[in-house]
Design a protein around this motif. Structure first.
Motif, PDB file in Angstrom:
ATOM      1  N   CYS A  57      -5.107   7.827   2.679  1.00 47.71           N
ATOM      2  CA  CYS A  57      -4.646   8.392   1.414  1.00 47.71           C
ATOM      3  C   CYS A  57      -5.051   9.859   1.334  1.00 47.71           C
ATOM      4  N   LEU A  58      -4.269  10.659   0.620  1.00 52.12           N
ATOM      5  CA  LEU A  58      -4.689  12.036   0.374  1.00 52.12           C
ATOM      6  C   LEU A  58      -6.080  12.033  -0.255  1.00 52.12           C
ATOM      7  N   GLU A  89       0.820  -1.208   0.000  1.00 52.11           N
ATOM      8  CA  GLU A  89       0.000   0.000   0.000  1.00 52.11           C
ATOM      9  C   GLU A  89       0.858   1.265   0.000  1.00 52.11           C
ATOM     10  N   CYS A  90       2.155   1.101  -0.267  1.00 49.32           N
ATOM     11  CA  CYS A  90       3.087   2.224  -0.360  1.00 49.32           C
ATOM     12  C   CYS A  90       3.340   2.879   0.985  1.00 49.32           C
ATOM     13  N   HIS A 113       2.729  10.454   0.017  1.00 48.24           N
ATOM     14  CA  HIS A 113       3.465  10.231  -1.221  1.00 48.24           C
ATOM     15  C   HIS A 113       2.846  11.005  -2.382  1.00 48.24           C
ATOM     16  N   ASN A 114       3.696  11.654  -3.151  1.00 50.98           N
ATOM     17  CA  ASN A 114       3.231  12.545  -4.210  1.00 50.98           C
ATOM     18  C   ASN A 114       2.572  11.810  -5.369  1.00 50.98           C
ATOM     19  N   ARG A 120      -5.971  -0.438  -8.688  1.00 49.36           N
ATOM     20  CA  ARG A 120      -5.942   0.765  -7.871  1.00 49.36           C
ATOM     21  C   ARG A 120      -4.629   0.778  -7.099  1.00 49.36           C
ATOM     22  N   VAL A 121      -3.749   1.688  -7.436  1.00 49.51           N
ATOM     23  CA  VAL A 121      -2.450   1.792  -6.779  1.00 49.51           C
ATOM     24  C   VAL A 121      -2.580   2.550  -5.464  1.00 49.51           C
ATOM     25  N   SER A 122      -3.340   3.625  -5.455  1.00 50.76           N
ATOM     26  CA  SER A 122      -3.545   4.401  -4.231  1.00 50.76           C
ATOM     27  C   SER A 122      -4.310   3.577  -3.207  1.00 50.76           C
TER      28      SER A 122
END
Length: 374
Positions: free
Chosen positions: A290-291, A127-128, A149-150, A283-285
């Motif tokens: 999450c933002l 999930e980064c 993360h941007n 879905r990567v985000s």
């Protein structure tokens, strides 16, 4: 919305200057032109404007005004935080993550190659999010972590990271350029010593930013000159841009909750539309943590850059870079364990205050059409 109107879903790259910000800046571009270090009446007017902006920025991050240092943007703030604290920190060991922005990566590389620092990069999960179970043992001098993360929008466990760094004897920097103005940021809650802000990420002007420096934190100036900004960042202040940043900070504080709710609803609508129409869409985000404005997706078997080029009326970003015709996937996506081919199909869709439901409909249709035509 007319067909030729561009739908702008690239707000993590930059935001438009808010009208209130432009209006606040104008007098300091024209009649109030004084140098804030001057004792003249014009200088005192400029100094008062800078002081007010410092209070506005401090309020947004729940800091003291004297802990805010104005800079030229997020990159300078991170350089000042990392290189400035490295000059006085021991031992020469830094801890960071594998998904940092170049504004952090390059200063860390500098202290490694020029000053012999060892840099330990923590991996991330699927999930980064940074894996704190991989935190190294022993003493450290510096820890630096991106707050959100941007590309993926994943919010990092900065407070937990800070606790580990402090326990190991180090100073903590947070790269909050992509976070301030989108989610609540309070320096005491995060337990950070340094925190970077970029004006153009929160509807302020480009070329201005700020660095939060907690009282008592040792920091050596990166540039040498006059004694402006408490001697930490020399150079005559860009009063108009600083006024713009202060106004943007005050504006963001008032809109934080309502815009987060509105944009996250639109983001989820966009995901629902895309997932229903594009088979195998990834879905990567992360869904949680999450933002609120950020949706990164990946279309396996496609090139995100080619999809973007084929879309009419949509501005967005990809998760890859192109050099001499060769496409390279985002290092962050690879660090998450996403395979090379899928990572090349990434699209970063980031909403803003001006994003409407009609624009989401238009964007979804354009993306689906581009995928089907590719």
């Amino acid at each position: 919305m007319s067909d030729h109107t561009d739908v702008y879903l690239d707000h993590n790259a930059t935001t438009p200057i808010a009208r209130e910000v432009a209006d606040a800046m104008w007098p300091y571009l024209t009649e109030h032109f004084g140098n804030p270090s001057s004792a003249s009446s014009q200088g005192r007017t400029a100094r008062a404007a800078v002081d007010l902006a410092r209070e506005q920025v401090a309020q947004l991050i729940a800091a003291h005004p004297d802990e805010v240092v104005f800079t030229s943007g997020g990159t300078e703030s991170n350089n000042l935080a990392i290189r400035g604290s490295a000059a006085v920190a021991t031992p020469h060991v830094a801890v960071t993550s594998q998904i940092e922005h170049p504004a952090t990566v390059e200063p860390l590389a500098h202290i490694a190659t020029q000053h012999g620092w060892a840099v330990h990069e923590l991996p991330v999960d699927t999930e980064c999010r940074v894996r704190l179970d991989e935190f190294p043992s022993g003493r450290v001098g510096l820890g630096t972590l991106i707050l959100a993360h941007n590309e993926t929008g994943a919010i990092q466990p900065v407070a937990e990271f800070a606790a580990r760094v402090h326990s190991a004897g180090g100073v903590v920097n947070a790269d909050a350029a992509q976070s301030v103005g989108k989610i609540p940021v309070a320096v005491d809650d995060l337990d950070v010593d340094l925190l970077s802000i970029a004006g153009h990420k929160l509807y302020g002007p480009k070329g201005v930013g700020a660095l939060y420096v907690r009282r008592g934190t040792g920091l050596t100036p990166v540039m040498r000159g006059g004694g402006q900004e408490g001697g930490i960042r020399p150079g005559t202040e860009d009063v108009a841009s600083i006024v713009g940043l202060g106004t943007a900070a005050e504006l963001a504080a008032g809109l934080l909750v309502s815009e987060a709710d509105r944009q996250s609803d639109l983001r989820d609508l966009l995901w629902d539309r895309l997932a229903a129409a594009v088979a195998g869409l990834v879905r990567v985000s992360p869904v949680e943590g999450c933002l609120p404005n950020t949706l990164m997706v990946a279309v396996p078997g496609r090139l995100g850059a080619q999809l973007l080029e084929s879309m009419s009326g949509l501005s967005a970003s990809t998760g890859s870079a192109c050099h001499a015709g060769t496409h390279t996937p985002s290092a962050a996506l690879l660090a998450m364990g996403i395979d090379h081919a899928t990572a090349l199909g990434a699209l970063r869709l980031t909403l803003g205050r001006g994003t409407t439901r009609d624009e989401i409909d238009h964007a979804a249709a354009a993306i689906v059409e581009a995928v089907r035509a590719s």
